[in-house]
Motif scaffolding. Sequence first.
Motif, PDB file in Angstrom:
ATOM      1  N   LEU A  67       7.534   2.596  -4.549  1.00  0.00           N
ATOM      2  CA  LEU A  67       6.149   2.737  -4.098  1.00  0.00           C
ATOM      3  C   LEU A  67       5.238   1.771  -4.847  1.00  0.00           C
ATOM      4  O   LEU A  67       4.341   1.170  -4.267  1.00  0.00           O
ATOM      5  CB  LEU A  67       5.664   4.179  -4.301  1.00  0.00           C
ATOM      6  N   VAL A  68       5.489   1.636  -6.144  1.00  0.00           N
ATOM      7  CA  VAL A  68       4.662   0.708  -6.926  1.00  0.00           C
ATOM      8  C   VAL A  68       5.060  -0.736  -6.616  1.00  0.00           C
ATOM      9  O   VAL A  68       4.222  -1.580  -6.308  1.00  0.00           O
ATOM     10  CB  VAL A  68       4.802   0.980  -8.443  1.00  0.00           C
ATOM     11  N   THR A  69       6.364  -0.990  -6.660  1.00  0.00           N
ATOM     12  CA  THR A  69       6.843  -2.357  -6.453  1.00  0.00           C
ATOM     13  C   THR A  69       6.497  -2.875  -5.058  1.00  0.00           C
ATOM     14  O   THR A  69       6.067  -4.006  -4.890  1.00  0.00           O
ATOM     15  CB  THR A  69       8.372  -2.400  -6.639  1.00  0.00           C
ATOM     16  N   HIS A  71       4.390  -1.367  -2.581  1.00  0.00           N
ATOM     17  CA  HIS A  71       3.164  -1.018  -1.858  1.00  0.00           C
ATOM     18  C   HIS A  71       1.862  -1.269  -2.593  1.00  0.00           C
ATOM     19  O   HIS A  71       0.799  -1.275  -1.978  1.00  0.00           O
ATOM     20  CB  HIS A  71       3.208   0.452  -1.430  1.00  0.00           C
ATOM     21  N   LEU A  72       1.937  -1.426  -3.899  1.00  0.00           N
ATOM     22  CA  LEU A  72       0.692  -1.662  -4.625  1.00  0.00           C
ATOM     23  C   LEU A  72       0.210  -3.070  -4.302  1.00  0.00           C
ATOM     24  O   LEU A  72       0.927  -4.041  -4.519  1.00  0.00           O
ATOM     25  CB  LEU A  72       0.915  -1.510  -6.133  1.00  0.00           C
ATOM     26  N   LYS A  73      -0.997  -3.147  -3.775  1.00  0.00           N
ATOM     27  CA  LYS A  73      -1.488  -4.462  -3.358  1.00  0.00           C
ATOM     28  C   LYS A  73      -1.893  -5.312  -4.553  1.00  0.00           C
ATOM     29  O   LYS A  73      -2.480  -4.821  -5.503  1.00  0.00           O
ATOM     30  CB  LYS A  73      -2.684  -4.288  -2.422  1.00  0.00           C
ATOM     31  N   ARG A  74      -1.576  -6.581  -4.475  1.00  0.00           N
ATOM     32  CA  ARG A  74      -1.998  -7.481  -5.539  1.00  0.00           C
ATOM     33  C   ARG A  74      -3.426  -7.915  -5.240  1.00  0.00           C
ATOM     34  O   ARG A  74      -3.796  -8.102  -4.077  1.00  0.00           O
ATOM     35  CB  ARG A  74      -1.080  -8.693  -5.608  1.00  0.00           C
ATOM     36  N   VAL A  75      -4.214  -8.050  -6.287  1.00  0.00           N
ATOM     37  CA  VAL A  75      -5.574  -8.522  -6.065  1.00  0.00           C
ATOM     38  C   VAL A  75      -5.561 -10.046  -6.046  1.00  0.00           C
ATOM     39  O   VAL A  75      -4.701 -10.682  -6.653  1.00  0.00           O
ATOM     40  CB  VAL A  75      -6.552  -7.998  -7.144  1.00  0.00           C
TER      41      VAL A  75
ATOM     42  N   ASN B  31      -3.974 -10.004 -12.201  1.00  0.00           N
ATOM     43  CA  ASN B  31      -3.646  -8.684 -11.662  1.00  0.00           C
ATOM     44  C   ASN B  31      -3.524  -7.638 -12.757  1.00  0.00           C
ATOM     45  O   ASN B  31      -3.982  -6.506 -12.605  1.00  0.00           O
ATOM     46  CB  ASN B  31      -2.352  -8.756 -10.840  1.00  0.00           C
ATOM     47  N   ARG B  35      -5.889  -4.371 -13.263  1.00  0.00           N
ATOM     48  CA  ARG B  35      -5.359  -3.000 -13.338  1.00  0.00           C
ATOM     49  C   ARG B  35      -5.737  -2.300 -14.646  1.00  0.00           C
ATOM     50  O   ARG B  35      -5.787  -1.079 -14.708  1.00  0.00           O
ATOM     51  CB  ARG B  35      -3.840  -2.999 -13.178  1.00  0.00           C
ATOM     52  N   GLY B 129      -0.395   1.973   0.066  1.00  0.00           N
ATOM     53  CA  GLY B 129      -0.854   1.130  -1.039  1.00  0.00           C
ATOM     54  C   GLY B 129      -2.084   1.715  -1.713  1.00  0.00           C
ATOM     55  O   GLY B 129      -2.167   1.771  -2.937  1.00  0.00           O
ATOM     56  N   VAL B 132      -1.111   4.827  -3.710  1.00  0.00           N
ATOM     57  CA  VAL B 132      -0.425   4.464  -4.954  1.00  0.00           C
ATOM     58  C   VAL B 132      -1.443   3.924  -5.961  1.00  0.00           C
ATOM     59  O   VAL B 132      -1.428   4.293  -7.136  1.00  0.00           O
ATOM     60  CB  VAL B 132       0.681   3.407  -4.699  1.00  0.00           C
ATOM     61  N   ASP B 151       7.167  -2.134 -13.247  1.00  0.00           N
ATOM     62  CA  ASP B 151       7.427  -2.072 -11.807  1.00  0.00           C
ATOM     63  C   ASP B 151       6.742  -3.169 -11.003  1.00  0.00           C
ATOM     64  O   ASP B 151       7.227  -3.568  -9.957  1.00  0.00           O
ATOM     65  CB  ASP B 151       7.002  -0.701 -11.265  1.00  0.00           C
TER      66      ASP B 151
END
Lengths: 93, 197
Positions: A67-69, A71-75, B31, B35, B129, B132, B151
């Motif tokens: 989920l992190v790898t 789906h987390l969107k990069r800014v 990034n 975060r 996304g 998460v 991750d």
Amino acid sequence: MESKFTEAYPKAPDETRQADCEKVSGMLDLMIDGEASSEEQTFFNHHIEECVSCFENHQKQKLLKGLVTGHLKRVIVPKSLVQSIKARIQETL
Amino acid sequence: MSDQTGKQLSKEEKDARFEAELLPVLDPLYNFAYRLTLDEDDANDLVQETYLKAYRFFDYFEQGTNAKAWLFRILKNSFINEFRKKSKQPAKVDYSEVEGYYNTDDVEGESGVASTTDMRTESVQDLIGDEVASALNALPVDFRTVIILCDLEGFTYEEMAKILDIPIGTVRSRLHRARNSLKEKLEKYAKSMGYNS
């Protein structure tokens, strides 16, 4: 389910099985992060073939990492940032 | 070419190497900064400061070594120092002081989102996304940090230990607690998406 375990580990008493489950549970992160040694991997993979609940825990842990790898969107880096960095470096020389 | 010891780089050489070896890390570094700070301007400042420090100490940086880990370490330390100065943010304390509070699920206020939104594939991806991200952002900063490093950026435990200046055993236990915390926050959502146990 009980009988399956008994077949797989004919001499293993309940405590041993439980200890294996605990060991495997403590190795979940090592496994999903690719940090387990080959010995640990062998032990782990052997155990989850025999133990449904550990198998499921492994699946869940992989899902969580995914989920992190995945789906987390990069800014997006602001376009001006590289120029600002270079400018500040030249300023402070 | 083997002038590793008394290397006195000309400014042009230094600038060229700096650009070639350190600037490619800009994207992951920004990034990470974002975060940590959860604020674009703060992230911007933090990254600039990190590169400034890296430039200043570039003579100590050995070519071919792990530039990414080195920059992450500088940024992380800058963040800690900066954040200590900004006393207006009392929420960002060490995780050991707050982890007891994270067993409650009061952060998940928007539980109705998934069921009421149009389920086109793209928006579902966005939704995951977002979910998460908000779960991650709700974690104490030390927990968030190890999850991002591991991750999102794919650092090894050993690299993380160097970046964070903690033993590998601490990396492991912190990561474990961080994931448990994240799991709790995401569990409700995961169930709504059909990932129930």
